[in-house]
Write an enzyme that holds these catalytic residues in place. Sequence first.
Site, PDB file in Angstrom:
ATOM      1  N   LEU A 124      19.905  24.539  53.264  1.00  0.00           N
ATOM      2  CA  LEU A 124      21.113  24.228  52.490  1.00  0.00           C
ATOM      3  C   LEU A 124      22.241  25.052  53.098  1.00  0.00           C
ATOM      4  O   LEU A 124      22.030  26.196  53.481  1.00  0.00           O
ATOM      5  CB  LEU A 124      20.919  24.653  51.021  1.00  0.00           C
ATOM      6  N   ASP A 140      34.855  27.036  36.772  1.00  0.00           N
ATOM      7  CA  ASP A 140      35.913  27.512  35.870  1.00  0.00           C
ATOM      8  C   ASP A 140      35.373  27.740  34.456  1.00  0.00           C
ATOM      9  O   ASP A 140      34.411  27.098  34.032  1.00  0.00           O
ATOM     10  CB  ASP A 140      37.066  26.492  35.849  1.00  0.00           C
ATOM     11  N   HIS A 160      32.560  36.580  34.429  1.00  0.00           N
ATOM     12  CA  HIS A 160      32.351  36.470  35.882  1.00  0.00           C
ATOM     13  C   HIS A 160      30.943  36.948  36.251  1.00  0.00           C
ATOM     14  O   HIS A 160      30.255  36.341  37.060  1.00  0.00           O
ATOM     15  CB  HIS A 160      33.394  37.303  36.643  1.00  0.00           C
TER      16      HIS A 160
END
Length: 255
Positions: free
Chosen positions: A138, A27, A44
Amino acid sequence: MALPFFSSTRTIPDITAVPRHIAIIMDGNGRWAKQRFMPRVMGHQRGVETVREMVKACRQLGVEYLTLFAFSSENWRRPADEVSFLMQLFMKMLEREVGKLHENNIRLKVIGDRSRFEAQLVRHIEEAELLTANNTSLTLTIAANYGGRWDIMQAMHALSQAHPERATAFGEEELTPYLSMPYAPEPDLFIRTGGEQRISNFLLWQLAYTELYFTDTLWPAFDRAALESAIQSYQKRERRFGRTSEQLTEGKTNA
Ligand code: IPE
Ligand code: IPE
Ligand code: MG
């Protein structure tokens, strides 16, 4: 469907170790851009850099699962041009980065309701998941059009479909394989950047016993050192899962 399920709410992980599963609410992109007199979407764009850095750092640190909240079920409420920018960014990321993820032996998963996505985006997601399905270094999960309540509801629906003969009385353990992340243990560490201290409909079920960490740092400014600080904070916690501190030190832990 019923994969072996591992519930971190019962087993006590070695707290001195790096968390196996980190879940992050990324955020603060909009505010980061605003502070620089740039349009929100530039935040973004810059946030993608942080994603790359986090993936690399987690892989190097030995984190097994990294789950990132990219777009919530509620984010459709944003201005149409921001929503469309985010969708395009997601698509571009899939196109550009999947090869690199694959080279680095990373498995990509996308969780969330895909029914509102364009067909081309759904196809890209499916291809990326298929290509990387057997990778082992991962597991990177992107939560897109994800909502914790949606997840619980879709799991309930799938569970009852699988057992039409049973009207009610399902147990918690029966629901968990139908949630969106049956392949991962519940998160050990939750991080939210950007200063808000709320869950915003992220992994409601799975966060039941996760250690929570909130930082004011905005997502584009979050870096490896910040991640390491979060992990250090996690390593100072005592995870009791309902037990007493004495039980933990005596090593007498009942299931
Ligand atoms: C998080 O950053 C990214 C998404 C929700 C897609 P925000 O866009 O929420 O940034 P702020 O909170 O407005 O600064
Ligand atoms: C949460 O961020 C969702 C994502 C980061 C994808 P928001 O910025 O949408 O959360 P609220 O609305 O402020 O709680
Ligand atoms: Mg926000």
